[in-house]
Enzyme design. Structure first.
Site, PDB file in Angstrom:
ATOM      1  N   TYR A 111       0.823  -1.211   0.000  1.00  0.00           N
ATOM      2  CA  TYR A 111       0.000   0.000   0.000  1.00  0.00           C
ATOM      3  C   TYR A 111       0.860   1.264   0.000  1.00  0.00           C
ATOM      4  CZ  TYR A 111      -3.364   3.541   1.204  1.00  0.00           C
ATOM      5  OH  TYR A 111      -4.140   4.669   1.170  1.00  0.00           O
ATOM      6  N   TRP A 113       1.265   5.615  -1.832  1.00  0.00           N
ATOM      7  CA  TRP A 113       0.901   6.574  -2.866  1.00  0.00           C
ATOM      8  C   TRP A 113       1.793   6.571  -4.099  1.00  0.00           C
ATOM      9  CZ3 TRP A 113      -2.114  11.382  -3.465  1.00  0.00           C
ATOM     10  CH2 TRP A 113      -3.366  11.253  -2.873  1.00  0.00           C
TER      11      TRP A 113
HETATM   12  N1  LIG Z   1      -1.316  18.663   2.362  1.00  0.00           N
HETATM   13  C1  LIG Z   1      -1.763  17.388   2.306  1.00  0.00           C
HETATM   14  N2  LIG Z   1      -3.004  17.131   1.858  1.00  0.00           N
HETATM   15  C2  LIG Z   1      -3.460  15.847   1.798  1.00  0.00           C
HETATM   16  C3  LIG Z   1      -2.647  14.764   2.171  1.00  0.00           C
HETATM   17  C4  LIG Z   1      -1.330  15.073   2.659  1.00  0.00           C
HETATM   18  O1  LIG Z   1      -0.560  14.158   3.037  1.00  0.00           O
HETATM   19  N3  LIG Z   1      -0.928  16.375   2.705  1.00  0.00           N
HETATM   20  N4  LIG Z   1      -3.123  13.464   2.081  1.00  0.00           N
HETATM   21  C5  LIG Z   1      -4.247  13.223   1.197  1.00  0.00           C
HETATM   22  C6  LIG Z   1      -4.893  11.926   1.499  1.00  0.00           C
HETATM   23  S1  LIG Z   1      -4.096  10.503   1.081  1.00  0.00           S
HETATM   24  C7  LIG Z   1      -6.128  11.831   2.027  1.00  0.00           C
HETATM   25  S2  LIG Z   1      -6.869  10.299   2.216  1.00  0.00           S
HETATM   26  C8  LIG Z   1      -6.892  13.006   2.413  1.00  0.00           C
HETATM   27  C9  LIG Z   1      -7.538  12.800   3.778  1.00  0.00           C
HETATM   28  O2  LIG Z   1      -8.505  13.748   3.999  1.00  0.00           O
HETATM   29  P1  LIG Z   1      -9.210  13.807   5.418  1.00  0.00           P
HETATM   30  O3  LIG Z   1      -9.335  12.452   5.960  1.00  0.00           O
HETATM   31  O4  LIG Z   1     -10.457  14.574   5.287  1.00  0.00           O
HETATM   32  O5  LIG Z   1      -8.100  14.661   6.179  1.00  0.00           O
HETATM   33  P2  LIG Z   1      -7.699  14.926   7.684  1.00  0.00           P
HETATM   34  O6  LIG Z   1      -6.680  16.009   7.587  1.00  0.00           O
HETATM   35  O7  LIG Z   1      -7.316  13.661   8.363  1.00  0.00           O
HETATM   36  O8  LIG Z   1      -9.002  15.447   8.382  1.00  0.00           O
HETATM   37  C10 LIG Z   1      -9.705  16.596   7.949  1.00  0.00           C
HETATM   38  C11 LIG Z   1     -10.242  17.318   9.156  1.00  0.00           C
HETATM   39  O9  LIG Z   1     -11.192  16.506   9.826  1.00  0.00           O
HETATM   40  C12 LIG Z   1     -11.250  16.943  11.154  1.00  0.00           C
HETATM   41  N5  LIG Z   1     -11.664  15.840  12.028  1.00  0.00           N
HETATM   42  C13 LIG Z   1     -10.910  14.843  12.511  1.00  0.00           C
HETATM   43  N6  LIG Z   1     -11.650  14.042  13.316  1.00  0.00           N
HETATM   44  C14 LIG Z   1     -12.899  14.546  13.320  1.00  0.00           C
HETATM   45  C15 LIG Z   1     -14.126  14.163  13.951  1.00  0.00           C
HETATM   46  O10 LIG Z   1     -14.220  13.187  14.682  1.00  0.00           O
HETATM   47  N7  LIG Z   1     -15.215  14.926  13.683  1.00  0.00           N
HETATM   48  C16 LIG Z   1     -15.169  16.013  12.871  1.00  0.00           C
HETATM   49  N8  LIG Z   1     -16.307  16.669  12.653  1.00  0.00           N
HETATM   50  N9  LIG Z   1     -14.028  16.414  12.289  1.00  0.00           N
HETATM   51  C17 LIG Z   1     -12.911  15.686  12.499  1.00  0.00           C
HETATM   52  C18 LIG Z   1      -9.856  17.398  11.519  1.00  0.00           C
HETATM   53  O11 LIG Z   1      -9.944  18.582  12.298  1.00  0.00           O
HETATM   54  C19 LIG Z   1      -9.173  17.587  10.192  1.00  0.00           C
HETATM   55  O12 LIG Z   1      -8.573  18.843  10.020  1.00  0.00           O
HETATM   56  O13 LIG Z   1      -6.034  14.135   2.490  1.00  0.00           O
HETATM   57  C20 LIG Z   1      -5.284  14.318   1.273  1.00  0.00           C
HETATM   58  N10 LIG Z   1      -4.722  15.628   1.310  1.00  0.00           N
HETATM   59  N1  LIG Z   2      -2.277   8.365  12.206  1.00  0.00           N
HETATM   60  C1  LIG Z   2      -2.654   8.437  10.934  1.00  0.00           C
HETATM   61  N2  LIG Z   2      -2.077   7.645  10.026  1.00  0.00           N
HETATM   62  C2  LIG Z   2      -2.440   7.722   8.729  1.00  0.00           C
HETATM   63  C3  LIG Z   2      -3.425   8.639   8.299  1.00  0.00           C
HETATM   64  C4  LIG Z   2      -4.038   9.464   9.287  1.00  0.00           C
HETATM   65  O1  LIG Z   2      -4.924  10.282   8.989  1.00  0.00           O
HETATM   66  N3  LIG Z   2      -3.610   9.341  10.578  1.00  0.00           N
HETATM   67  N4  LIG Z   2      -3.777   8.703   6.968  1.00  0.00           N
HETATM   68  C5  LIG Z   2      -3.587   7.497   6.190  1.00  0.00           C
HETATM   69  C6  LIG Z   2      -3.761   7.733   4.766  1.00  0.00           C
HETATM   70  S1  LIG Z   2      -5.266   8.400   4.295  1.00  0.00           S
HETATM   71  C7  LIG Z   2      -2.845   7.380   3.840  1.00  0.00           C
HETATM   72  S2  LIG Z   2      -3.252   7.500   2.178  1.00  0.00           S
HETATM   73  C8  LIG Z   2      -1.541   6.808   4.206  1.00  0.00           C
HETATM   74  C9  LIG Z   2      -0.385   7.273   3.316  1.00  0.00           C
HETATM   75  O2  LIG Z   2       0.701   6.427   3.472  1.00  0.00           O
HETATM   76  P1  LIG Z   2       1.761   6.192   2.299  1.00  0.00           P
HETATM   77  O3  LIG Z   2       1.120   6.314   0.962  1.00  0.00           O
HETATM   78  O4  LIG Z   2       2.467   4.928   2.586  1.00  0.00           O
HETATM   79  O5  LIG Z   2       2.725   7.448   2.535  1.00  0.00           O
HETATM   80  P2  LIG Z   2       3.778   8.110   1.553  1.00  0.00           P
HETATM   81  O6  LIG Z   2       4.744   8.846   2.412  1.00  0.00           O
HETATM   82  O7  LIG Z   2       3.104   8.885   0.493  1.00  0.00           O
HETATM   83  O8  LIG Z   2       4.515   6.839   0.950  1.00  0.00           O
HETATM   84  C10 LIG Z   2       4.777   6.689  -0.396  1.00  0.00           C
HETATM   85  C11 LIG Z   2       6.226   6.208  -0.522  1.00  0.00           C
HETATM   86  O9  LIG Z   2       6.461   5.928  -1.888  1.00  0.00           O
HETATM   87  C12 LIG Z   2       7.720   6.464  -2.251  1.00  0.00           C
HETATM   88  N5  LIG Z   2       7.710   6.697  -3.694  1.00  0.00           N
HETATM   89  C13 LIG Z   2       7.205   7.741  -4.381  1.00  0.00           C
HETATM   90  N6  LIG Z   2       7.416   7.587  -5.694  1.00  0.00           N
HETATM   91  C14 LIG Z   2       8.054   6.407  -5.854  1.00  0.00           C
HETATM   92  C15 LIG Z   2       8.508   5.685  -6.995  1.00  0.00           C
HETATM   93  O10 LIG Z   2       8.385   6.107  -8.130  1.00  0.00           O
HETATM   94  N7  LIG Z   2       9.086   4.480  -6.752  1.00  0.00           N
HETATM   95  C16 LIG Z   2       9.244   3.959  -5.504  1.00  0.00           C
HETATM   96  N8  LIG Z   2       9.790   2.760  -5.387  1.00  0.00           N
HETATM   97  N9  LIG Z   2       8.832   4.637  -4.411  1.00  0.00           N
HETATM   98  C17 LIG Z   2       8.235   5.832  -4.593  1.00  0.00           C
HETATM   99  C18 LIG Z   2       7.847   7.712  -1.449  1.00  0.00           C
HETATM  100  O11 LIG Z   2       9.195   8.125  -1.339  1.00  0.00           O
HETATM  101  C19 LIG Z   2       7.221   7.298  -0.119  1.00  0.00           C
HETATM  102  O12 LIG Z   2       8.180   6.801   0.766  1.00  0.00           O
HETATM  103  O13 LIG Z   2      -1.250   7.134   5.571  1.00  0.00           O
HETATM  104  C20 LIG Z   2      -2.292   6.740   6.458  1.00  0.00           C
HETATM  105  N10 LIG Z   2      -1.848   6.897   7.820  1.00  0.00           N
HETATM  106 MO   LIG Z   3      -5.227   8.677   1.928  1.00  0.00          MO
END
Ligand SMILES: Nc1nc2c(c(=O)[nH]1)N[C@H]1C(S)=C(S)[C@@H](COP(=O)(O)OP(=O)(O)OC[C@H]3O[C@@H](n4cnc5c(=O)[nH]c(N)nc54)[C@H](O)[C@@H]3O)O[C@H]1N2
Ligand SMILES: Nc1nc2c(c(=O)[nH]1)N[C@H]1C(S)=C(S)[C@@H](COP(=O)(O)OP(=O)(O)OC[C@H]3O[C@@H](n4cnc5c(=O)[nH]c(N)nc54)[C@H](O)[C@@H]3O)O[C@H]1N2
Ligand SMILES: [Mo]
Length: 793
Positions: A111, A113
């Protein structure tokens, strides 16, 4: 005017040229309405000390015996080796495990990104490669909306609400006056879209909505979740949104504001759900007075909001974060029920949507085109884990595991292969993960930087970054199909994942299956042509490959008419039924009820969290930790550079606290603190924010795990990775999704010395002896077959 070479990332598209010092001069894509500051760090990241330059093998693993897990993972130094040696080792291990244990002992779920570029997407390439050698154990669902994506097909008949098309901002601008957003619309999240962003539009649409007189209600523990001083803020206690939604439903019902005609025409099971609202759990109805105590909001405020929603043209947004919590299915289901009682589902720009504050492209009104993707071949095994059960799986605890009506049993993996993901970033309860991670015999990782995951691997292969190769970047929620060009030479000996897998495939006798005789350039042209053909079928004409490459991008048209989810269904529920058993929105699901899961009953239900501020545990750990997405990074990517680096406090990840909570603990802004609970502890640097609940603390994910004693479960993380604090219990037996947001902690001043951060430097290297022979049966073939990618360094 000819463009400079153009490239793209999940956080934005840009023109770039390489300087002689290895740095990049980067200019945001001219069409980007609001470029992300994350582009700033890219140049430095590319040549950072954390780059993996050469293949490396853990010393203890090299010295160990095949078939016996060698202790020391995460602690041992690495031995750098040449490519042939590294690839021979990987091929030999794959061959050994397949022969002695079988393919179902290989875990290649991987898993993560990976890249915006769709061809070089590492996870997809790995999947294809493993399938070419007979398959491995896969992974289902995701960390983003793992609970939602198992629930919604039962309730709405599909995952269209998560993957699109969804109601467009154009429809919202036209048809909605009141945007009620659970989890707000944090602009930091709008920087990102999987597959790349050509233009960042979320902020512009939000501003246009407000300028038009639209009102935004931010329902969130954090006032900062909407960047607009005119938004209203309801500071709900985290993890209690379901109770709030049930009470909003109850008010609609008791004040005769519910749309019974809509319930009768378009839903099934409403009677069961309405009875549940009236009766409650034995302690009286689920009314506003009941919810007030749970959500910590005045009952009058809840009632007033329900009345206002009924009287307005209203759109409900549910961010994905809500369901990343214990019983996370319930808030999505209850939100659907609330929208159904309001009866506005399917009216232009009204009803509900998911993740409008989660990702850049949610609601971007783009014509739907199919995105290019490398085909992954068939996996004859068809065995998988729900993604967030990875530690259970490593520990051999996936035995008769309930999941969406099935029972799963799997042997613990002997070999783990990860490319393009970072479980030491993404998975919860890292200390438990470490125990599982010590079990496999061999762990192989491709990445371009020394993440904690790479540091905890046995064989590490250096991969190129997106700017170092040609590719196609595009997302179905963005208007641009970007012709990514190689802008710079990879440092050291980094190679494309495709080239690595092609060489491994040759060693294992499946070169033709894996490459189909194409090199990377031929694949990119082929995937583009496929995309172009599919677009033509939808009446969208794309230029030919050469013209597209010359121009650097293709701009998709906007959707012809504003799209609103369920419009067709609402107009004719019989003629355009949903793909649920009843053909309607299921407010009661017989299928789910029949699974008999106590943690996911047959209708939206209030299940008090075991880890929340109203649980007994809060007496020991009285602060609710929200581990939100990082403003200055994409997950762990870019952590050591740019805005991420600048945001650190004495090198630690910021922990945002309410001034009262900080004062009560003798802590002030700029202090280093220890954040802890009974699962783990990390250091963090304090910043203060008065616009948040005083019983909540916020720490972004993504600071690279930097343990005091590497390889030892349970020791202090010096940097501030919130996943040493979170638990990895599932949302429920239905989806087995991740529940990171349900996390209680305590914070105390850190009075000792503040140790340096080491995880952003290269790991320790040692000299070691490699005894390896290429796999016997492929030695001869390899000698005969030329490098299929032509770029062996
Ligand atoms: N800059 C940046 N943007 C990203 C990402 C990143 O790594 N960096 N990751 C991307 C990815 S993979 C994903 S899946 C999305 C995730 O998108 P989300 O899951 O929506 O993102 P979060 O930042 O975890 O949460 C959004 C807001 O929900 C609020 N929140 C948390 N818990 C609760 C709750 O119980 N109730 C309510 N009402 N609000 C709550 C928090 O205050 C938080 O600021 O974001 C994407 N966008
Ligand atoms: N506590 C907590 N944990 C969370 C979340 C949260 O809200 N709270 N959010 C969750 C969510 S929504 C997500 S999506 C996950 C994200 O978790 P990940 O998707 O595992 O996080 P990334 O750091 O984006 O990891 C991608 C890795 O791929 C590598 N990569 C990028 N391009 C390439 C390539 O071309 N080749 C290779 N071999 N590697 C590459 C990057 O360097 C990086 O290390 O985290 C989850 N974890
Ligand atoms: Mo995500």
């Amino acid at each position: 005017m000819p463009l400079l070479p153009i490239s793209s990332t999940h956080w934005g598209t840009f023109e770039a040229t390489a300087r002689s010092d290895g740095g990049l001069d980067i200019t945001p894509f001219a069409r980007d309405a609001a470029p992300s500051e994350l582009l700033d760090g890219l140049s430095q990241y590319r040549t950072h000390a954390a780059r993996i330059l050469r293949p490396a093998v853990r010393k203890g693993w090299l010295e160990g015996r095949a078939g016996i897990p060698a202790p020391g993972r995460g602690a041992d130094p690495f031995v750098e080796v040449d490519w042939d040696t590294a690839l021979d080792l990987v091929a030999r291990e794959l061959e050994r495990v397949r022969r002695t244990r079988g393919n179902d002992h290989i875990f290649a779920g991987s898993y993560g990104w990976s890249s915006a570029g769709r061809f070089h997407h590492a996870k997809t390439q790995l999947k294809r490669f493993i399938n070419a050698i007979g398959g491995g154990v896969e992974q289902r669902n995701n960390y983003s909306f793992g609970a939602g994506m198992v629930l919604l097909p039962h309730v709405l008949g599909s995952n269209e609400m998560l993957y699109g098309p969804v109601t467009g901002w154009d429809a919202i601008l036209e048809g909605c006056d009141l945007f009620v957003s659970f989890g707000g619309l944090p602009s930091r999240n709008g920087q990102i879209e999987s597959g790349g962003v050509g233009s960042h539009v979320q902020g512009g649409y939000r501003k246009a909505f407000v300028a038009r007189g639209g009102r935004i209600v931010n329902i969130s523990p954090l006032g900062s979740d909407v960047d607009d001083t005119r938004s209203e803020w309801l500071a709900v206690r985290p993890g209690t949104d379901t109770a709030l939604m049930l009470a909003l439903c109850h008010t609609l019902l008791s004040e005769d504001l519910a749309d019974h005609a809509f319930l009768a025409r378009c839903t099934t099971g409403a009677e069961v759900f309405l009875d549940y609202l009236r009766q409650g759990n034995g302690g009286g109805p689920f009314d506003a007075d009941w919810a007030a105590r749970i959500c910590d909001l005045p009952a009058g405020t809840i009632r007033a909001l329900a009345r206002r929603m009924a009287a307005s043209r209203c759109f409900i947004n549910l961010n994905w974060s809500l369901q990343r919590a214990e019983f996370g299915e319930q808030c999505f289901w209850a939100g659907i029920a609330l929208a159904a009682l309001l009866g506005q589902i399917g009216l232009r720009g009204r009803g509900l949507g998911f993740g409008f504050g989660s990702m850049a492209g949610s609601g971007n009104p783009v014509a739907r085109l199919s995105s290019p993707a490398m085909p992954v071949l068939d996996n004859p095994l068809n065995r998988y884990i729900p993604v967030a059960r990875v530690t259970d799986y490593l520990l051999g605890e996936v035995t008769d595991m309930a999941y969406d009506g099935q029972r799963l049993t799997l042997p613990a993996p002997t070999l783990v292969y990860w490319a393009g993901g970072n479980p030491f970033h993404h998975h919860q309860d890292i200390n438990r993960l470490l125990e599982g991670w010590a079990r496999p015999e061999t762990i192989i990782v491709h990445d371009h930087v020394w993440t904690a995951t790479a540091r905890h691997a046995d064989i590490v292969l250096p991969a190129t970054m997106g700017v170092e190769r040609d590719d196609i970047a595009t997302s179905s929620n963005d208007r641009y199909v970007i012709a990514m060009r190689k802008v710079a030479e990879p440092p050291g000996q980094a190679r494309d994942d495709y080239a690595i897998f092609a060489d491994l495939a040759a060693r294992l006798g499946v070169a033709e299956t894996y490459t189909e005789g194409r090199d990377a350039a031929a694949w990119i042209a082929h995937l583009y042509d496929e995309t172009r053909t599919k677009a033509a079928r939808r009446g969208v004409e794309m230029p030919d490959f050469a013209a597209w490459r010359d121009k650097g991008f293709f701009e998709k048209p906007l959707s012809a008419t504003p799209f609103t989810s369920f419009e067709a269904f609402r107009a004719d529920p019989e003629g355009a039924p949903l793909a649920t058993p009843s053909g309607r929105i299921e407010l009661y699901s017989q299928a789910i009820a029949d699974f008999g899961y106590p943690d996911c009953p047959g209708h939206p239900s209030w299940l008090p969290p075991r880890e929340g501020l109203t649980a007994p545990r809060a007496r020991r750990f009285p602060l609710h930790l929200l581990s939100t997405q990082p403003k200055h990074r994409l997950h762990g990517q870019l952590d050591p550079v740019g805005g991420s680096k600048a945001s650190k406090i004495r090198g630690r990840e910021p922990l945002v606290m309410h001034p009262e909570a900080a004062a009560a603990r003798g802590v002030k802004a700029g202090d280093v603190v220890r954040v802890w609970n009974d699962r783990g502890a990390c250091l963090a640097g304090v910043t203060l924010n008065a616009a948040m609940r005083a019983d909540v603390v916020q720490m972004a994910t993504g600071a690279w795990y930097d343990p005091l004693l590497p390889g030892q479960p349970g020791c202090l993380d010096l940097h501030g990775n919130p996943n040493v604090l979170t638990h990895d219990r599932p949302t429920s037996a239905l989806s087995q999704g991740p529940a990171a947001q349900s996390c209680l902690v305590e914070v105390e001043p850190w009075r000792s010395q503040v140790p340096p951060i080491r995880v952003h430097d290269a790991p320790a290297f040692a000299v070691g002896r490699v005894k390896t022979k290429p796999p016997a049966e492929t030695r001869a073939k390899r000698a005969a077959s030329p490098d299929p990618t032509g770029d062996q360094p």
